[in-house]
Structure formats: structure tokens, C-alpha cells
Design a protein around this motif. Structure first.
Motif, mmCIF file in Angstrom:
data_model
loop_
_atom_site.group_PDB
_atom_site.id
_atom_site.type_symbol
_atom_site.label_atom_id
_atom_site.label_comp_id
_atom_site.label_asym_id
_atom_site.label_seq_id
_atom_site.Cartn_x
_atom_site.Cartn_y
_atom_site.Cartn_z
ATOM 1 N N GLY A 156 2.052 -54.875 -74.123
ATOM 2 C CA GLY A 156 0.603 -54.802 -74.031
ATOM 3 C C GLY A 156 -0.038 -55.163 -75.346
ATOM 4 N N GLY A 157 -1.236 -54.641 -75.563
ATOM 5 C CA GLY A 157 -1.956 -54.875 -76.801
ATOM 6 C C GLY A 157 -1.618 -53.814 -77.828
ATOM 7 N N PRO A 158 -2.413 -53.726 -78.904
ATOM 8 C CA PRO A 158 -2.139 -52.743 -79.958
ATOM 9 C C PRO A 158 -2.065 -51.308 -79.462
ATOM 10 N N GLU A 159 -2.698 -51.033 -78.322
ATOM 11 C CA GLU A 159 -2.716 -49.653 -77.813
ATOM 12 C C GLU A 159 -1.337 -49.123 -77.448
ATOM 13 N N VAL A 160 -0.328 -49.990 -77.271
ATOM 14 C CA VAL A 160 1.006 -49.507 -76.894
ATOM 15 C C VAL A 160 1.808 -49.054 -78.105
ATOM 16 N N LEU A 161 1.327 -49.345 -79.312
ATOM 17 C CA LEU A 161 2.029 -48.925 -80.528
ATOM 18 C C LEU A 161 1.787 -47.440 -80.770
ATOM 19 N N ARG A 162 2.882 -46.696 -81.020
ATOM 20 C CA ARG A 162 2.694 -45.266 -81.264
ATOM 21 C C ARG A 162 3.695 -44.767 -82.299
ATOM 22 N N PRO A 163 3.271 -43.829 -83.130
ATOM 23 C CA PRO A 163 4.189 -43.221 -84.109
ATOM 24 C C PRO A 163 5.189 -42.317 -83.392
ATOM 25 N N VAL A 164 6.457 -42.402 -83.792
ATOM 26 C CA VAL A 164 7.510 -41.567 -83.218
ATOM 27 C C VAL A 164 8.451 -41.121 -84.334
ATOM 28 N N GLU A 165 9.204 -40.086 -84.091
ATOM 29 C CA GLU A 165 10.267 -39.658 -84.994
ATOM 30 C C GLU A 165 11.595 -40.170 -84.457
ATOM 31 N N LEU A 166 12.318 -40.903 -85.299
ATOM 32 C CA LEU A 166 13.605 -41.471 -84.912
ATOM 33 C C LEU A 166 14.674 -41.070 -85.925
#
Length: 302
Positions: A10-20
Motif C-alpha cells: 500500500g502507501g505510507p500508511e502500511v509502514l509501522r514501528p515494530v520490535e524485532l
């Protein structure tokens, strides 16, 4: 560790911070603690699915970082998942850089600097005295291409920009003029990352034996069919360029990158640094990039 990931296209809205989990370096690799990650237009194509298949999801984008090795070396590196606090890189893809060299300046020379160098040298095969039109001239690639075209012997360097506010920047970088279409004079070389209507206008503005180098489609308007008969009538050519396969060619990275760093150290090339965003704000960085609100190199800092 903090990373930026997307699990659907998708667009920028699909980017999300996560802990890996922290990645583990394999044979021939080194673990880097990231100081800054470069943001490139190609990253937006990864996010929207233009470069990736669904089997790659979830995915951490980013192809370049400045960081430190476990023994304290400060390096510039090509990577696969750069939007993270720690990444692994092949030892062969790591270049030591001085402490005084800004992260944004160094990152500007990796993807965008190598792109600008190869557009002019490898794709357009620029000859001394030829005229060059650079589309999106205030952007990361464009701002370097304007300067390198002059450095490589162009007779005239003409700049196209998306907003009047960017005109002063490209003139300060060495462009002879800011232009729109139709051009007042035919061009020997046009560098285009926009596509769509701008591509069509540029094609009709080529001089005899001119070259239109297409290396992107930021207009997202689909690819323009090129009629071979039209090319014959124009006595011109369209050249496609993509950096990724170019990097695998012998001598395609180390030599050009060394030349770029030398030009910067001698004051003959000025990487334009743009906005800096915290890593967690990657979505906003992509939004601004796509809206053409940025100039020069955009980075994410940890």
C-alpha cells in the motif's frame, strides 16, 4: 530492537514501528548498529508492491545505512533491511568513512550518487559539450546529476523542478537555467525519473542522436509505449536504467564511489541534505517524499 515493517502492500500508511529480534551476522557478514538509514524513492516501490511479491511479507525496507561495526568502525553500507536499529551487511558491501563526514552526505553518495554517476557515464554516455536536462533536479539523484553533468563536461545543464521554491537551489548547484516544456533548444541527454506526460514531452525535445534515459516512474501513470518508428523519425533513443543489476557488474561500485567521495572532499560536489526523521516516523518521511515536499537526501535516524 526497533524496526519499520509492513505486512501488506500500500502507501505510507502500511509502514509501522515494530520490535524485532536483533539479526545475527552470518559468514562474511558484519552486524551494524545503525546511526542513520537512507530513504530512497525505490523504497516506496517496495512498499506498494512494485518491487516485491507477497511471499516476501512481512518486510523491513531500506537499502543503505551509516552505522558502526562491533569494533567501532564507522561505515557506509549497502544492506537489505535498513529501516532498523541494527542490521547485517556483507563485509564486501561496507566502506569505512571519516567521523567528520555527515551521515546524510555519505548516504547521498550510495544509492543516489551511484545512480547519478551511472546515468551520465554508463547509460547516457555523456560526451563533452553535450546539453543535459535533469528532471526532478532538486531531488536526491537530480541534485547530484546537475553537478556531475557539469563535472563530466556537459556544455549546458538545464534543470526541471516540481515547484518554484526549488529553482534557487538548482541554480546554486550549477544549472544554467530552469526549464519547462517545450524546450527552447533541443537536448542531447534527458534524465527522467518521472515518466507519464513529462516523458512524452522530453522524447519530443531530443536533438538528433539524443538519449532519453528513463530510470523511474514517480508519476505512477503507467509506462508510455514507445513507437520505434517515432524513434527513427527523431533519430534518437530511449535508454532504460535500474541501479540494482548495475551494482552486480565488475567495478560498478568501488570506482565510482571512490570518485564521488574524492569530489566531495575536494569541494567539487555538494550532496544536498534534506529532511531528517526519527526512525519511528518513516511513514511521514514516505508521505513527504511522495508529495515532493522534500529536497536532497532524506534520512531516518535512530
Amino acid at each position: 530492537m526497533l524496526a519499520i515493517q509492513f505486512d501488506r502492500f500500500g502507501g505510507p500508511e502500511v509502514l509501522r514501528p515494530v520490535e524485532l529480534p536483533t539479526p545475527v551476522a552470518g559468514p562474511g557478514e558484519v552486524l551494524l548498529t545503525v546511526e542513520a538509514a537512507g530513504v530512497n524513492f525505490a523504497d516506496t516501490h517496495q512498499v506498494d508492491g512494485s518491487y516485491l511479491g507477497a511471499d516476501a511479507l512481512p518486510y523491513v525496507p531500506g537499502s543503505e545505512v551509516v552505522g558502526r561495526t562491533p569494533d567501532g568502525r564507522r561505515v557506509l553500507a549497502r544492506v537489505s533491511h535498513g529501516y532498523a536499529e541494527q542490521v547485517t551487511a556483507k563485509e564486501s558491501a561496507v566502506l569505512d568513512i571519516p567521523e567528520e563526514f555527515g551521515a546524510a552526505e555519505a548516504l547521498a553518495l550510495m544509492v543516489q550518487g551511484l545512480t547519478a554517476w551511472h546515468l551520465l557515464r554508463s547509460a547516457a554516455r555523456l560526451r563533452t559539450g553535450e546539453s543535459v536536462v535533469v528532471h526532478s533536479a532538486a531531488g536526491g539523484v537530480g541534485s547530484l546529476a546537475v553537478q556531475l553533468a557539469r563535472e563530466f563536461g556537459a556544455g549546458r545543464v538545464l534543470a526541471q523542478v516540481s515547484a518554484p521554491a526549488k529553482e534557487r537551489l538548482v541554480l546554486d548547484l550549477g544549472a544554467d537555467a530552469v526549464v519547462g516544456y517545450p524546450l527552447a533548444e533541443k537536448a542531447d541527454v534527458v534524465l527522467d525519473a518521472v515518466g507519464g506526460e513529462l516523458f512524452d514531452q522530453a522524447l519530443g525535445s531530443l536533438a538528433s542522436f539524443g538519449r532519453l534515459v528513463s530510470y523511474g516512474n514517480s508519476a505512477r501513470q503507467g509506462f508510455t509505449p514507445v513507437d520505434p518508428a517515432l524513434l527513427s523519425r527523431l533519430n534518437a533513443s530511449v535508454v532504460g536504467f535500474w541501479l540494482r543489476p548495475t551494482l552486480a557488474l565488475p567495478g560498478a561500485v568501488s570506482g565510482p564511489l571512490k570518485e564521488l567521495f574524492t569530489l566531495v572532499s575536494e569541494g567539487r560536489l555538494r550532496p544536498v541534505t534534506g529532511s531528517s526523521y526519527p526512525l519511528a516516523d518513516a511513514r511521514r518521511a514516505h508521505e513527504d517524499l511522495l508529495a515532493r515536499r522534500t529536497t536532497g537526501k532524506v534520512i531516518l535516524t535512530t
